[in-house]
Scaffold this motif. Structure first.
Motif, PDB file in Angstrom:
ATOM      1  N   TYR A 122       0.810  -1.215   0.000  1.00  0.00           N
ATOM      2  CA  TYR A 122       0.000   0.000   0.000  1.00  0.00           C
ATOM      3  C   TYR A 122       0.841   1.263   0.000  1.00  0.00           C
ATOM      4  N   LYS A 126      -0.464   3.702  -2.927  1.00  0.00           N
ATOM      5  CA  LYS A 126      -1.067   4.987  -2.562  1.00  0.00           C
ATOM      6  C   LYS A 126      -0.193   6.185  -2.887  1.00  0.00           C
ATOM      7  N   GLU A 172     -10.418  12.998   1.014  1.00  0.00           N
ATOM      8  CA  GLU A 172     -10.333  11.658   1.576  1.00  0.00           C
ATOM      9  C   GLU A 172      -9.100  10.927   1.048  1.00  0.00           C
ATOM     10  N   CYS A 175      -5.807  12.474   2.430  1.00  0.00           N
ATOM     11  CA  CYS A 175      -5.557  12.140   3.834  1.00  0.00           C
ATOM     12  C   CYS A 175      -5.159  10.680   4.002  1.00  0.00           C
ATOM     13  N   TYR A 176      -5.809   9.785   3.292  1.00  0.00           N
ATOM     14  CA  TYR A 176      -5.466   8.373   3.408  1.00  0.00           C
ATOM     15  C   TYR A 176      -4.059   8.105   2.893  1.00  0.00           C
ATOM     16  N   GLU A 179      -1.607   9.302   5.496  1.00  0.00           N
ATOM     17  CA  GLU A 179      -1.476   8.357   6.597  1.00  0.00           C
ATOM     18  C   GLU A 179      -0.584   7.181   6.186  1.00  0.00           C
ATOM     19  N   GLU A 180      -0.714   6.735   4.943  1.00  0.00           N
ATOM     20  CA  GLU A 180       0.127   5.638   4.455  1.00  0.00           C
ATOM     21  C   GLU A 180       1.588   6.059   4.430  1.00  0.00           C
TER      22      GLU A 180
END
Length: 217
Positions: A122, A126, A172, A175-176, A179-180
């Motif tokens: 991921y 990402k 969204e 932000c994801y 975080e990754e």
């Protein structure tokens, strides 16, 4: 509720989530999100992610001029560069002062062209390759110039001694992905010197092809 009102609520909701989990301390970090008419909602300068007021978010016109709300973050140039160089892919930009990515930015063995080691699927899916940029004084417009110099080839960078910046299709996604980035940096710090098994070139290539990852040399 109008689209603008929903976006204002989203900015504050995601910002508080990031703050509550300790991903950016005090009054650090900033978020922008593009509205349907091309204007930007931006978190105000000196504001705490844990206590944002949707009604007081800064509004910038299509030329990044402040037209409403509180005074915007001094790092507007950083955000503007992503909207200019990746217009089709960028609906929001997130900048944090997250601990592990900043720590990784200061280690001399960190690869400036691809600062995250290939530890997880991921992290690659990402983010693609994450560029480490040099140190700039906070608010220096040269940060925007450095991002423009990447010619739209990277969706994520880390400013040395400062923090990560991630652009995404919407708030969204941005932000994801942020975080990754921080979690992968944390893994890199935790496993440093332990000789962890990395994803192989073949495994990375499979992810890039299957998930259409931007993976510029």
């Amino acid at each position: 509720m109008s689209a603008e009102a929903r976006l204002r609520e989203q900015v504050c909701l995601f910002a508080k989530s990031l703050y509550d989990r300790g991903l950016t301390p005090g009054a650090s970090g900033n978020i922008s999100a593009r509205m349907e008419d091309g204007r930007l909602l931006v978190t105000p300068t000196g504001s705490c992610f844990g206590r944002l007021d949707p009604a007081r978010l800064s509004v910038l016109d299509q030329n990044q001029r402040h037209v409403d709300g509180d005074k915007p973050t001094k790092e507007v140039a950083l955000h503007a560069a992503f909207y200019e160089t990746r217009p089709a892919q960028t609906g929001a930009v997130v900048h944090l002062h997250s601990t592990h990515s900043v720590a990784l930015s200061m280690l001399p063995e960190t690869d400036p062209d691809n600062m995250l080691p290939p530890l997880t699927a991921y992290g690659i899916m990402k983010l693609g390759k994450v560029k480490l940029l040099p140190y700039f004084m906070p608010g220096d417009p040269a940060m925007g110039d450095a991002i423009r110099g990447l010619a739209g080839k990277r969706s994520a960078v880390v400013l040395a001694h400062h923090g990560p910046v991630v652009a995404g299709k919407d708030i969204e996604a941005a932000c994801y992905a942020m975080e990754e980035l921080e979690e992968t940096a944390k893994l890199a710090i935790l496993t440093r010197g332990l000789h962890p098994n990395m994803l192989s070139e073949a495994e990375i290539g499979g992810l890039v092809r299957t998930f259409n990852v931007e993976w510029e040399d």
